[in-house]
Design an enzyme around this catalytic site. Structure first.
Site, mmCIF file in Angstrom:
data_model
loop_
_atom_site.group_PDB
_atom_site.id
_atom_site.type_symbol
_atom_site.label_atom_id
_atom_site.label_comp_id
_atom_site.label_asym_id
_atom_site.label_seq_id
_atom_site.Cartn_x
_atom_site.Cartn_y
_atom_site.Cartn_z
ATOM 1 C CG ASP A 9 -1.720 0.969 1.231
ATOM 2 O OD1 ASP A 9 -1.766 2.081 0.507
ATOM 3 O OD2 ASP A 9 -3.099 0.710 1.803
ATOM 4 C CB THR B 113 -7.754 11.783 -14.504
ATOM 5 O OG1 THR B 113 -9.234 12.250 -15.067
ATOM 6 C CG2 THR B 113 -7.557 12.617 -13.284
ATOM 7 C CG ASP B 114 -10.468 13.977 -19.137
ATOM 8 O OD1 ASP B 114 -10.625 13.354 -18.142
ATOM 9 O OD2 ASP B 114 -11.065 14.065 -20.058
ATOM 10 C CD GLU B 115 -12.972 12.172 -13.753
ATOM 11 O OE1 GLU B 115 -13.463 12.770 -12.658
ATOM 12 O OE2 GLU B 115 -13.060 11.137 -14.631
ATOM 13 C CE1 TYR C 199 -9.482 9.379 -9.670
ATOM 14 C CE2 TYR C 199 -10.825 10.644 -11.412
ATOM 15 C CZ TYR C 199 -9.558 9.692 -10.964
ATOM 16 O OH TYR C 199 -8.851 9.287 -12.029
ATOM 17 C CB ALA D 142 -9.602 17.749 -5.261
ATOM 18 C CE LYS E 252 -4.878 10.332 -10.832
ATOM 19 N NZ LYS E 252 -3.710 9.463 -10.764
ATOM 20 N NE ARG F 247 -17.353 12.485 -17.556
ATOM 21 C CZ ARG F 247 -18.255 13.436 -17.327
ATOM 22 N NH1 ARG F 247 -18.496 14.374 -18.017
ATOM 23 N NH2 ARG F 247 -18.571 13.533 -16.030
HETATM 24 P P1 NAD Z 1 -8.352 1.022 -11.254
HETATM 25 O O1 NAD Z 1 -9.339 1.321 -10.043
HETATM 26 O O2 NAD Z 1 -8.990 -0.013 -11.943
HETATM 27 O O3 NAD Z 1 -7.019 0.533 -10.366
HETATM 28 C C1 NAD Z 1 -6.214 1.064 -9.589
HETATM 29 C C2 NAD Z 1 -5.289 -0.011 -8.990
HETATM 30 O O4 NAD Z 1 -4.488 0.748 -8.082
HETATM 31 C C3 NAD Z 1 -6.020 -1.065 -8.179
HETATM 32 O O5 NAD Z 1 -5.435 -2.306 -8.308
HETATM 33 C C4 NAD Z 1 -5.785 -0.560 -6.710
HETATM 34 O O6 NAD Z 1 -5.759 -1.529 -5.967
HETATM 35 C C5 NAD Z 1 -4.454 0.239 -6.746
HETATM 36 N N1 NAD Z 1 -4.355 0.917 -5.723
HETATM 37 C C6 NAD Z 1 -5.141 2.066 -5.410
HETATM 38 N N2 NAD Z 1 -4.496 2.702 -4.078
HETATM 39 C C7 NAD Z 1 -3.576 2.205 -3.906
HETATM 40 C C8 NAD Z 1 -2.429 2.101 -2.849
HETATM 41 N N3 NAD Z 1 -2.712 3.017 -1.771
HETATM 42 N N4 NAD Z 1 -1.551 1.600 -2.695
HETATM 43 C C9 NAD Z 1 -1.231 0.529 -3.843
HETATM 44 N N5 NAD Z 1 -2.178 0.265 -4.878
HETATM 45 C C10 NAD Z 1 -3.133 1.078 -4.551
HETATM 46 O O7 NAD Z 1 -7.874 2.167 -11.921
HETATM 47 P P2 NAD Z 1 -7.571 2.534 -13.327
HETATM 48 O O8 NAD Z 1 -8.747 2.899 -14.114
HETATM 49 O O9 NAD Z 1 -6.616 1.439 -13.937
HETATM 50 O O10 NAD Z 1 -6.777 3.670 -13.215
HETATM 51 C C11 NAD Z 1 -5.274 3.871 -13.199
HETATM 52 C C12 NAD Z 1 -4.718 5.227 -13.137
HETATM 53 O O11 NAD Z 1 -5.166 5.679 -14.364
HETATM 54 C C13 NAD Z 1 -5.272 6.035 -12.010
HETATM 55 O O12 NAD Z 1 -4.336 6.719 -11.631
HETATM 56 C C14 NAD Z 1 -6.413 6.930 -12.628
HETATM 57 O O13 NAD Z 1 -6.686 8.217 -11.812
HETATM 58 C C15 NAD Z 1 -5.703 7.145 -13.792
HETATM 59 N N6 NAD Z 1 -6.847 7.485 -15.072
HETATM 60 C C16 NAD Z 1 -7.939 6.486 -15.168
HETATM 61 C C17 NAD Z 1 -8.784 6.663 -16.209
HETATM 62 C C18 NAD Z 1 -9.945 5.847 -16.657
HETATM 63 O O14 NAD Z 1 -10.698 6.252 -17.309
HETATM 64 N N7 NAD Z 1 -9.975 4.651 -15.862
HETATM 65 C C19 NAD Z 1 -8.589 7.722 -17.074
HETATM 66 C C20 NAD Z 1 -7.390 8.884 -16.948
HETATM 67 C C21 NAD Z 1 -6.680 8.343 -15.909
#
Ligand code: NAD
Length: 350
Positions: free
Chosen positions: A74, A149-151, A174, A176, A178, A238
């Site tokens: 973690d 993220t773009d958010e 979320y 904020a 990021k 989106r």
């Molecule tokens: P997801 O929720 O599917 O996966 C996130 C992973 O991170 C999970 O396996 C979780 O266990 C792990 N995680 C969370 N907190 C943790 C911690 N404290 N220590 C260790 N591991 C931890 O998310 P995703 O959709 O794969 O997104 C991945 C990244 O991409 C994120 O940073 C997200 O902000 C970014 N992102 C996602 C999208 C989207 O549309 N999904 C778009 C742009 C950016």
């Protein structure tokens, strides 16, 4: 295609959040298309699953199991991430670990502060120590790619698109959290000289996405004949990108992107939630016809608090500078995704 073939040696690559949706796609790609040694740093939370990675390892012609290691860590725990960095001794880092679901951030923001802000801070501090111990040749090729993220840019009206110079205006816990992590990464670059690049990507979709997110949720509900909940009037927009195209962009940025810079990544596929629900229902009407249209299941529910109206990305920088382009148009990507979920309904059970 061989990734990192210009790297001076076979790189050790740390991927945080590699058991999640996008991180899993990153690791599968690294295992198939590079020689790299991959360390997956993930706390293995509710959205994690490493089945796709294990399948990828098993289905390669050669035994590649020695190239992959999962460290259950973690990142909000300072000493655990410090020892994970010491153990994996990375040459490159892709940072994706984050709590990622906006609705959960509204119901319980603390986990987002801990993972996304404190976790990123801990990772940066661990990497600062790691970087300071490197010789200059290693320092020259070391990179941290922060996946955001773009958010973070807030919401758009009907016109305009986000680009790298767009002002930050996050509006959910979320986004904020990021945005905070983006600022920390930027500060560790300018203050401590850590070689970082940040990407801000639009909404991803594709196989293996946890079914709380919009597209798999619609597919799951529709296949099971359950009501499909759509926020408000379904008019929020989106900009959708197929996950493999995002991963392709991340590798382009990691290999050729300019240090300290940001790259916006998006598919230029703006869709309302209504358009997505209708597309999925029409497709399911064809492939698993019922005595009613799946569209009858669409049910409008009270809008999300603070629901951003529209996101859209101007991806000219990555397209022009790094020769990236999305290869999968939305119709094709969504059909592939629906077909995958139809074949993997067991995995969808939450
Ligand atoms: P997801 O929720 O599917 O996966 C996130 C992973 O991170 C999970 O396996 C979780 O266990 C792990 N995680 C969370 N907190 C943790 C911690 N404290 N220590 C260790 N591991 C931890 O998310 P995703 O959709 O794969 O997104 C991945 C990244 O991409 C994120 O940073 C997200 O902000 C970014 N992102 C996602 C999208 C989207 O549309 N999904 C778009 C742009 C950016």
């Amino acid at each position: 295609m061989k990734l990192f073939k210009d790297f001076p040696y076979v790189p050790k690559i740390m991927v945080t959040g590699g058991a999640g949706f996008i991180g899993g796609a990153v690791i599968r790609n690294l295992l198939k298309n590079s020689e790299s040694i991959v360390f997956n740093i993930d706390k293995i939370g509710y959205a994690s699953d490493t089945t796709s990675i294990e399948k990828t390892i098993k289905t390669q012609k050669k035994d590649i199991s020695h190239r992959y290691k999962l460290l259950k860590v973690d990142i909000s725990n300072k000493s655990d991430i410090l020892s994970a960095v010491e153990t994996s001794d990375p040459d490159l880092v892709l940072h994706l670990a984050a709590e990622s679901h906006v609705d959960r951030s509204i119901n319980g923001p603390k986990a987002f502060i801990e993972s996304n802000i404190l976790g990123t801070f801990n990772l940066l501090e661990a990497l600062r120590k790691h970087y300071s111990n490197m010789n200059s040749a290693r320092k020259n090729s070391f990179r941290l790619l922060h996946v955001s993220t773009d958010e973070v840019f807030g919401t758009l009206d009907k016109k305009g698109r986000f680009d790298e110079s767009y002002q930050y205006d996050p509006r959910s816990p979320y986004s904020a959290s990021k945005a905070s992590s983006d600022h920390l990464v930027n500060a560790w670059h300018h203050t401590f000289g850590i070689p970082v690049i940040t990407t801000n990507c639009s909404n991803n979709y594709g196989p293996w996405q946890y079914p709380e997110k919009l597209i798999p949720k619609i597919i799951y509900k529709a296949i099971n004949g359950e009501k499909i909940p759509i926020y408000g009037k379904g008019e929020n927009i989106r900009d959708w990108l197929y996950v493999e195209d995002h991963v392709d962009g991340l590798f382009k940025v990691l290999e050729k992107g300019k240090l300290g810079q940001k790259y916006c990544i998006g598919g230029s596929e703006e869709k309302t939630n209504n358009e997505i629900a209708n597309f999925i229902c029409n497709y399911l009407d064809k492939v698993i016809p019922k005595n009613y249209s799946h569209k009858n299941l669409i049910s409008y529910v009270e809008d999300r608090q603070g629901h951003d109206y529209r996101y859209a990305i101007n991806a000219s920088k990555i397209i022009n500078e790094l020769n990236w382009e999305p290869k999968t148009n939305f119709e094709l990507g969504l059909k592939i995704t629906i077909d995958w979920y139809l074949k993997n309904m067991d995995w969808m059970e939450i």
